[in-house]
Design an enzyme around this catalytic site. Structure first.
Site, PDB file in Angstrom:
ATOM      1  N   PHE A  59       0.663   1.865  -2.628  1.00  0.00           N
ATOM      2  CA  PHE A  59       1.204   0.740  -1.863  1.00  0.00           C
ATOM      3  C   PHE A  59       0.840  -0.623  -2.468  1.00  0.00           C
ATOM      4  O   PHE A  59       1.197  -1.663  -1.912  1.00  0.00           O
ATOM      5  CB  PHE A  59       0.722   0.794  -0.412  1.00  0.00           C
ATOM      6  CG  PHE A  59      -0.787   0.810  -0.244  1.00  0.00           C
ATOM      7  CD1 PHE A  59      -1.507  -0.371  -0.237  1.00  0.00           C
ATOM      8  CD2 PHE A  59      -1.469   2.012  -0.095  1.00  0.00           C
ATOM      9  CE1 PHE A  59      -2.886  -0.357  -0.088  1.00  0.00           C
ATOM     10  CE2 PHE A  59      -2.858   2.025   0.055  1.00  0.00           C
ATOM     11  CZ  PHE A  59      -3.564   0.833   0.052  1.00  0.00           C
ATOM     12  N   HIS A 119      -5.387  -9.081   8.272  1.00  0.00           N
ATOM     13  CA  HIS A 119      -6.378  -8.445   7.400  1.00  0.00           C
ATOM     14  C   HIS A 119      -7.758  -8.700   7.984  1.00  0.00           C
ATOM     15  O   HIS A 119      -8.000  -9.752   8.582  1.00  0.00           O
ATOM     16  CB  HIS A 119      -6.322  -9.064   5.998  1.00  0.00           C
ATOM     17  CG  HIS A 119      -7.508  -8.719   5.144  1.00  0.00           C
ATOM     18  ND1 HIS A 119      -7.551  -7.573   4.375  1.00  0.00           N
ATOM     19  CD2 HIS A 119      -8.707  -9.348   4.966  1.00  0.00           C
ATOM     20  CE1 HIS A 119      -8.730  -7.519   3.751  1.00  0.00           C
ATOM     21  NE2 HIS A 119      -9.451  -8.579   4.095  1.00  0.00           N
ATOM     22  N   TYR A 172      -6.854  -8.252  -3.690  1.00  0.00           N
ATOM     23  CA  TYR A 172      -6.713  -6.828  -3.367  1.00  0.00           C
ATOM     24  C   TYR A 172      -6.998  -5.933  -4.575  1.00  0.00           C
ATOM     25  O   TYR A 172      -6.503  -4.802  -4.635  1.00  0.00           O
ATOM     26  CB  TYR A 172      -5.305  -6.544  -2.835  1.00  0.00           C
ATOM     27  CG  TYR A 172      -5.110  -6.931  -1.383  1.00  0.00           C
ATOM     28  CD1 TYR A 172      -5.765  -6.253  -0.351  1.00  0.00           C
ATOM     29  CD2 TYR A 172      -4.253  -7.964  -1.016  1.00  0.00           C
ATOM     30  CE1 TYR A 172      -5.579  -6.589   0.982  1.00  0.00           C
ATOM     31  CE2 TYR A 172      -4.064  -8.319   0.325  1.00  0.00           C
ATOM     32  CZ  TYR A 172      -4.733  -7.616   1.309  1.00  0.00           C
ATOM     33  OH  TYR A 172      -4.555  -7.948   2.631  1.00  0.00           O
ATOM     34  N   GLU A 208     -14.927 -12.029   0.178  1.00  0.00           N
ATOM     35  CA  GLU A 208     -13.618 -12.509   0.645  1.00  0.00           C
ATOM     36  C   GLU A 208     -13.714 -13.899   1.275  1.00  0.00           C
ATOM     37  O   GLU A 208     -12.807 -14.717   1.110  1.00  0.00           O
ATOM     38  CB  GLU A 208     -13.028 -11.487   1.626  1.00  0.00           C
ATOM     39  CG  GLU A 208     -12.660 -10.181   0.920  1.00  0.00           C
ATOM     40  CD  GLU A 208     -12.092  -9.126   1.853  1.00  0.00           C
ATOM     41  OE1 GLU A 208     -11.955  -9.408   3.071  1.00  0.00           O
ATOM     42  OE2 GLU A 208     -11.787  -8.023   1.371  1.00  0.00           O
ATOM     43  N   LYS A 247      -1.411 -12.511   8.446  1.00  0.00           N
ATOM     44  CA  LYS A 247      -0.524 -12.168   7.324  1.00  0.00           C
ATOM     45  C   LYS A 247       0.875 -12.795   7.489  1.00  0.00           C
ATOM     46  O   LYS A 247       1.234 -13.243   8.575  1.00  0.00           O
ATOM     47  CB  LYS A 247      -0.424 -10.642   7.209  1.00  0.00           C
ATOM     48  CG  LYS A 247      -1.740  -9.976   6.770  1.00  0.00           C
ATOM     49  CD  LYS A 247      -1.532  -8.481   6.533  1.00  0.00           C
ATOM     50  CE  LYS A 247      -2.781  -7.811   6.002  1.00  0.00           C
ATOM     51  NZ  LYS A 247      -2.559  -6.365   5.723  1.00  0.00           N
ATOM     52  N   THR A 258      -4.868   0.622  10.684  1.00  0.00           N
ATOM     53  CA  THR A 258      -3.934   0.033   9.713  1.00  0.00           C
ATOM     54  C   THR A 258      -2.481   0.156  10.173  1.00  0.00           C
ATOM     55  O   THR A 258      -1.707  -0.786  10.075  1.00  0.00           O
ATOM     56  CB  THR A 258      -4.105   0.727   8.346  1.00  0.00           C
ATOM     57  OG1 THR A 258      -5.487   0.699   7.979  1.00  0.00           O
ATOM     58  CG2 THR A 258      -3.281   0.044   7.275  1.00  0.00           C
ATOM     59  N   ASN A 308       1.375  -5.586   8.822  1.00  0.00           N
ATOM     60  CA  ASN A 308       0.514  -5.281   9.972  1.00  0.00           C
ATOM     61  C   ASN A 308      -0.304  -6.470  10.475  1.00  0.00           C
ATOM     62  O   ASN A 308      -1.384  -6.292  11.026  1.00  0.00           O
ATOM     63  CB  ASN A 308      -0.360  -4.060   9.675  1.00  0.00           C
ATOM     64  CG  ASN A 308      -1.249  -4.262   8.471  1.00  0.00           C
ATOM     65  OD1 ASN A 308      -1.221  -5.309   7.852  1.00  0.00           O
ATOM     66  ND2 ASN A 308      -2.048  -3.267   8.149  1.00  0.00           N
ATOM     67  N   ARG A 354      -3.201  -5.337  16.015  1.00  0.00           N
ATOM     68  CA  ARG A 354      -2.095  -4.645  15.350  1.00  0.00           C
ATOM     69  C   ARG A 354      -1.196  -3.923  16.348  1.00  0.00           C
ATOM     70  O   ARG A 354       0.030  -3.881  16.171  1.00  0.00           O
ATOM     71  CB  ARG A 354      -2.643  -3.698  14.283  1.00  0.00           C
ATOM     72  CG  ARG A 354      -3.086  -4.477  13.023  1.00  0.00           C
ATOM     73  CD  ARG A 354      -3.898  -3.659  12.093  1.00  0.00           C
ATOM     74  NE  ARG A 354      -4.050  -4.289  10.775  1.00  0.00           N
ATOM     75  CZ  ARG A 354      -4.897  -3.866   9.848  1.00  0.00           C
ATOM     76  NH1 ARG A 354      -5.679  -2.809  10.084  1.00  0.00           N
ATOM     77  NH2 ARG A 354      -4.994  -4.475   8.685  1.00  0.00           N
TER      78      ARG A 354
HETATM   79  P1  ADP Z   1      -6.830  -2.137   6.274  1.00  0.00           P
HETATM   80  O1  ADP Z   1      -6.041  -3.434   6.119  1.00  0.00           O
HETATM   81  O2  ADP Z   1      -6.679  -1.555   7.656  1.00  0.00           O
HETATM   82  O3  ADP Z   1      -8.268  -2.276   5.835  1.00  0.00           O
HETATM   83  P2  ADP Z   1      -6.312  -0.748   3.755  1.00  0.00           P
HETATM   84  O4  ADP Z   1      -7.507  -1.475   3.201  1.00  0.00           O
HETATM   85  O5  ADP Z   1      -6.260   0.736   3.610  1.00  0.00           O
HETATM   86  O6  ADP Z   1      -6.129  -1.073   5.317  1.00  0.00           O
HETATM   87  O7  ADP Z   1      -4.990  -1.311   3.097  1.00  0.00           O
HETATM   88  C1  ADP Z   1      -4.814  -2.699   2.867  1.00  0.00           C
HETATM   89  C2  ADP Z   1      -3.411  -3.098   3.301  1.00  0.00           C
HETATM   90  O8  ADP Z   1      -2.468  -2.445   2.466  1.00  0.00           O
HETATM   91  C3  ADP Z   1      -3.032  -2.696   4.723  1.00  0.00           C
HETATM   92  O9  ADP Z   1      -3.511  -3.589   5.709  1.00  0.00           O
HETATM   93  C4  ADP Z   1      -1.514  -2.658   4.635  1.00  0.00           C
HETATM   94  O10 ADP Z   1      -0.969  -3.980   4.707  1.00  0.00           O
HETATM   95  C5  ADP Z   1      -1.304  -2.112   3.237  1.00  0.00           C
HETATM   96  N1  ADP Z   1      -1.158  -0.646   3.256  1.00  0.00           N
HETATM   97  C6  ADP Z   1      -2.151   0.264   3.309  1.00  0.00           C
HETATM   98  N2  ADP Z   1      -1.684   1.525   3.316  1.00  0.00           N
HETATM   99  C7  ADP Z   1      -0.352   1.409   3.266  1.00  0.00           C
HETATM  100  C8  ADP Z   1       0.718   2.350   3.243  1.00  0.00           C
HETATM  101  N3  ADP Z   1       0.498   3.677   3.256  1.00  0.00           N
HETATM  102  N4  ADP Z   1       1.968   1.865   3.189  1.00  0.00           N
HETATM  103  C9  ADP Z   1       2.214   0.536   3.152  1.00  0.00           C
HETATM  104  N5  ADP Z   1       1.251  -0.410   3.172  1.00  0.00           N
HETATM  105  C10 ADP Z   1      -0.016   0.016   3.233  1.00  0.00           C
END
Ligand code: ADP
Length: 145
Positions: free
Chosen positions: A59, A117, A51, A128, A11, A93, A114, A104
């Site tokens: 978010f 992805h 997304y 994807e 990212k 996450t 973070n 992470r």
């Molecule tokens: P992951 O990437 O671990 O699969 P998610 O699919 O839940 O997590 O969310 C996609 C992305 O959206 C996360 O990697 C993060 O960059 C962002 N994100 C998710 N939840 C939050 C949150 N509560 N606050 C800010 N950013 C978030």
């Protein structure tokens, strides 16, 4: 077990802080073989489409903003049971909750920024990977299609 593909994206936060190489090396040490990679600067439309599953979540706007803030590096990664293994290797996450030694925990700044992805299901991995790469690119046939 047969080799399978998943999608990782280094990212914009990790690219900006110079962590691209060390994260790719970490993934290779974890048994993944990069099959295709390309540095891209996503448009808002592209980030929104990628997304789309998160549209409506609180978010979502910040996520699109962040993912378009600078270049990122999608990488098609191959190994056995690639989707599950990559989820384990990247960690939770929120880096504060990620297990020691995960990407992470080692390299991420926050729950939003973070570092990486990873596809969260076999179905999403197929979608994807195809979002960024052609069959020819995945087969190593760059420029020969
Ligand atoms: P992951 O990437 O671990 O699969 P998610 O699919 O839940 O997590 O969310 C996609 C992305 O959206 C996360 O990697 C993060 O960059 C962002 N994100 C998710 N939840 C939050 C949150 N509560 N606050 C800010 N950013 C978030």
């Amino acid at each position: 077990m047969a080799a399978t593909l998943t999608l990782g994206i280094i990212k914009p936060d990790a690219i900006a802080s110079g962590k691209t190489g060390v994260i790719v090396a970490h993934l290779q040490q974890a048994g993944f073989v990069p099959r295709a990679a390309r540095m891209v600067r996503l448009s808002r439309a592209e980030a929104g489409a990628f997304y789309a599953v998160h549209r409506g979540r609180p978010f979502y706007a910040d996520l699109v903003e962040f993912m378009t803030s600078g270049p990122c590096l999608p990488v098609a990664l191959e190994r056995d049971d690639a989707v599950a293994h990559l989820r384990t290797v990247i960690g939770a996450t929120d880096p504060a909750e990620a297990a020691p030694g995960t990407v992470r925990k080692l390299f991420a700044e926050s729950k939003g920024k973070n570092a990486i992805h990873a596809s969260d299901s076999v179905e999403n991995a197929a979608r994807e990977v195809a979002f960024f790469f052609t069959e020819g690119e995945l087969a190593g046939l760059w420029g020969r299609e």
